[in-house]
Design an enzyme around this catalytic site. Structure first.
Site, mmCIF file in Angstrom:
data_model
loop_
_atom_site.group_PDB
_atom_site.id
_atom_site.type_symbol
_atom_site.label_atom_id
_atom_site.label_comp_id
_atom_site.label_asym_id
_atom_site.label_seq_id
_atom_site.Cartn_x
_atom_site.Cartn_y
_atom_site.Cartn_z
ATOM 1 N N HIS A 60 42.607 35.178 41.867
ATOM 2 C CA HIS A 60 43.298 35.019 40.582
ATOM 3 C C HIS A 60 44.586 35.829 40.649
ATOM 4 O O HIS A 60 44.555 37.058 40.660
ATOM 5 C CB HIS A 60 42.411 35.483 39.428
ATOM 6 C CG HIS A 60 41.171 34.653 39.271
ATOM 7 N ND1 HIS A 60 41.149 33.468 38.572
ATOM 8 C CD2 HIS A 60 39.915 34.808 39.759
ATOM 9 C CE1 HIS A 60 39.934 32.934 38.614
ATOM 10 N NE2 HIS A 60 39.166 33.739 39.336
ATOM 11 N N ASP A 152 37.706 26.966 37.599
ATOM 12 C CA ASP A 152 37.055 28.268 37.718
ATOM 13 C C ASP A 152 37.308 29.195 36.533
ATOM 14 O O ASP A 152 38.428 29.286 36.013
ATOM 15 C CB ASP A 152 37.472 28.990 38.996
ATOM 16 C CG ASP A 152 36.749 30.313 39.087
ATOM 17 O OD1 ASP A 152 35.525 30.300 39.213
ATOM 18 O OD2 ASP A 152 37.402 31.364 38.953
ATOM 19 N N HIS A 179 32.612 26.174 39.493
ATOM 20 C CA HIS A 179 32.081 27.417 38.937
ATOM 21 C C HIS A 179 30.792 27.012 38.223
ATOM 22 O O HIS A 179 30.839 26.494 37.109
ATOM 23 C CB HIS A 179 33.110 28.029 37.980
ATOM 24 C CG HIS A 179 32.614 29.190 37.195
ATOM 25 N ND1 HIS A 179 33.213 30.424 37.251
ATOM 26 C CD2 HIS A 179 31.583 29.317 36.337
ATOM 27 C CE1 HIS A 179 32.558 31.266 36.448
ATOM 28 N NE2 HIS A 179 31.572 30.605 35.872
ATOM 29 N N ASN A 278 31.557 37.615 36.348
ATOM 30 C CA ASN A 278 30.994 36.275 36.180
ATOM 31 C C ASN A 278 31.096 35.526 37.509
ATOM 32 O O ASN A 278 32.216 35.308 37.975
ATOM 33 C CB ASN A 278 31.791 35.549 35.091
ATOM 34 C CG ASN A 278 31.361 34.113 34.915
ATOM 35 O OD1 ASN A 278 30.523 33.603 35.651
ATOM 36 N ND2 ASN A 278 31.950 33.449 33.930
ATOM 37 N N ASP A 305 37.124 36.264 44.797
ATOM 38 C CA ASP A 305 37.176 36.176 43.324
ATOM 39 C C ASP A 305 37.944 37.377 42.753
ATOM 40 O O ASP A 305 37.583 37.921 41.694
ATOM 41 C CB ASP A 305 35.783 36.068 42.699
ATOM 42 C CG ASP A 305 35.835 35.550 41.258
ATOM 43 O OD1 ASP A 305 36.947 35.237 40.757
ATOM 44 O OD2 ASP A 305 34.769 35.468 40.625
ATOM 45 N N HIS A 309 42.359 42.718 35.901
ATOM 46 C CA HIS A 309 42.463 42.842 34.442
ATOM 47 C C HIS A 309 43.130 44.173 34.123
ATOM 48 O O HIS A 309 42.835 45.170 34.776
ATOM 49 C CB HIS A 309 41.074 42.821 33.790
ATOM 50 C CG HIS A 309 40.391 41.488 33.870
ATOM 51 N ND1 HIS A 309 40.815 40.396 33.148
ATOM 52 C CD2 HIS A 309 39.334 41.070 34.590
ATOM 53 C CE1 HIS A 309 40.029 39.361 33.415
ATOM 54 N NE2 HIS A 309 39.125 39.744 34.298
HETATM 55 O O1 DOR Z 1 34.494 37.423 36.725
HETATM 56 C C1 DOR Z 1 35.238 36.456 36.703
HETATM 57 N N1 DOR Z 1 36.532 36.574 36.405
HETATM 58 N N2 DOR Z 1 34.725 35.247 36.977
HETATM 59 C C2 DOR Z 1 35.436 34.127 36.804
HETATM 60 O O2 DOR Z 1 34.902 33.071 37.031
HETATM 61 C C3 DOR Z 1 36.817 34.185 36.318
HETATM 62 C C4 DOR Z 1 37.415 35.491 36.592
HETATM 63 C C5 DOR Z 1 38.708 35.748 35.853
HETATM 64 O O3 DOR Z 1 39.555 34.860 35.794
HETATM 65 O O4 DOR Z 1 38.865 36.875 35.362
HETATM 66 ZN ZN ZN Z 2 34.391 31.673 38.763
#
Ligand code: DOR
Ligand code: ZN
Length: 430
Positions: A60, A152, A179, A278, A305, A309
């Site tokens: 991401h 996802d 996902h 997740n 993954d 954040h």
């Molecule tokens: O923990 C997660 N964060 N799982 C996901 O599927 C998406 C991701 C996010 O975009 O922060």
């Molecule tokens: Zn995911």
């Protein structure tokens, strides 16, 4: 003008016997013993392991829209630091990468970053809303050449939409990366459903929510004759279903994250949201089944993954915190800890699971190639003897939400080469 040359001296290529590797310009020129260093920068690599540059199927990067957590530039710098030469950028940005315009924007930002190749992933449905197929063909035909499609963060839960997506991508050998999370079974869920969630009184996320979607989707992929890839497999039961689907000869691939190979739901007892992710952290039995599945190839590859954040979204109470953890800069160390140092995988196996197979699933040219003359010099040099605590203050990522802060892990990426150019040298970004 003569092309730049680099001699990597005495590295254990894929963990084998020491070899010299000469990079000339963008390619591997020679692999052998006692190669001539004339005119070349020399990297002394005795004891280090040389791997093909790592490839991530699941990153991401957050740009456009959440540049406060990551940008293509900071994310690709983190990727290089972790030994990656290519990443697939997930589509859950703002706006969502569901049009040719957005995937081209991400692709262009990747080209400008120079730290690693960025292959955009396209959304399966408009706005990740699960109702209407996005313009898959236009994204494939765009400059970004999208071949991997994923909603996802959300599950494509409508079976008809999933079927149509599989039919659509079949035409150009694309793949749908699912996902797997049945939404009704996970409403209000905060962590893995099990004894720990019962004790803590937190809403549980049952394994069956993942496994039921995987079972449905491997059957759909078989029915359509198309390719499905399962993102971040997290339960022992999911492994069993994928093993069965592969035994049928169906075109099913799967990834596991480093954190699901190492961490368990016991950590949630701390209520530290750094462990909120997740799919959720599962049990010890799940972790051991995932390691075994990665070792025997049932699970094809590792994918980070990487989910950055900002601290406002993580430094809060458990229920309100965002899900996800950064992973690019610690992935190889966690794989060494859980798979290599446990004897489950050798370094050739790591090259396969972290470079060759993810490149093959994404149909990515120039990555996941053998370390041989004539191949693009996308390479990662790791010092496996290193051991030290994880220090997020030193991360290249814009975010710091790592579950490993202060934890001792083995292995350090000392050099990363992208088409012959060092993006990381002596452990530092170029
Ligand atoms: O923990 C997660 N964060 N799982 C996901 O599927 C998406 C991701 C996010 O975009 O922060
Ligand atoms: Zn995911």
């Amino acid at each position: 003008m003569s092309q730049r040359k680099t001699l990597i001296r005495g590295a254990r290529v894929l963990g084998g016997e020491p070899r010299d590797v000469l990079i000339d310009g963008r390619t591997v020129a020679e692999v052998g013993a006692s190669l001539d260093a004339a005119g070349a920068d020399v990297v002394e690599a005795a004891g280090s392991v040389l791997l093909p540059g790592l490839v991530d199927l699941h990153t991401h990067l957050r740009e456009p829209g959440r540049e406060d957590s990551e940008t293509v530039l900071t994310g690709t710098r983190a990727a290089a630091q972790g030994g990656f030469t290519a990443v697939h950028a997930m589509a859950n940005t703002f706006p969502v990468a569901d049009t040719a315009g957005v995937v081209e924007q991400v692709w262009r930002l990747g080209r400008e970053s120079g730290y690693c190749d960025v292959q955009p992933v396209g959304a399966v449905t408009v706005g990740l809303e699960g109702r209407q197929l996005a313009e898959l063909g236009a994204m494939h035909e765009s400059a970004a050449g999208v071949r991997v499609f994923s909603d996802d963060g959300k599950c494509v839960d409508d079976a008809v939409i999933m079927r149509r997506a599989l039919e659509y991508v079949k035409a150009f050998d694309g793949v749908v990366a699912q996902h797997a999370q049945e939404p009704r079974l996970t409403e209000g869920a905060q962590m893995n459903e099990g004894t720990v969630s019962a004790e803590l009184g937190l809403g549980g996320w049952p394994a069956v929510a993942e496994e039921s979607i995987i079972a449905r989707d491997v059957l759909l992929a078989a029915h359509v004759g198309s390719r499905v890839h399962i993102c971040h497999v997290s339960t022992a039961g999911s492994v069993e279903i994928i093993r069965w689907a592969k035994s049928k000869g169906w075109n099913v691939t799967a990834e596991v994250t480093p954190h699901h190979l190492l961490l368990t739901d016991e950590l949630v007892r701390s209520y530290d949201p750094v462990f909120k992710v997740n799919p959720p952290l599962r049990t010890r039995e799940d972790v051991l089944a995932l390691r075994e599945a990665l070792a025997d190839g049932t699970v094809d590859c590792v994918a980070t993954d990487h989910a950055p954040h900002p601290h406002e979204d993580k430094d809060c109470e458990w229920g309100a915190a965002a899900m996800g953890m950064v992973g690019l800069e610690t992935a190889l160390s966690v794989v060494q800890e859980t798979m290599v140092d446990t004897g489950l995988l050798d370094w050739a196996g790591v090259a396969d699971r972290m470079s060759v197979r993810p490149a093959a699933i994404g149909r990515l040219d120039g990555h996941g190639r053998p370390v041989s003359p004539g191949e693009p010099a996308n390479l990662t040099l790791v010092d496996p003897a290193y051991r030290g605590p994880v220090n997020p203050a030193g991360f290249a990522s814009r975010s710091r939400n790592t579950p490993y802060e202060g934890r001792e892990l083995p292995g350090r990426v000392t050099h990363t080469f992208l088409r012959g150019q060092a993006t990381v040298s002596d452990g530092k970004l170029a």
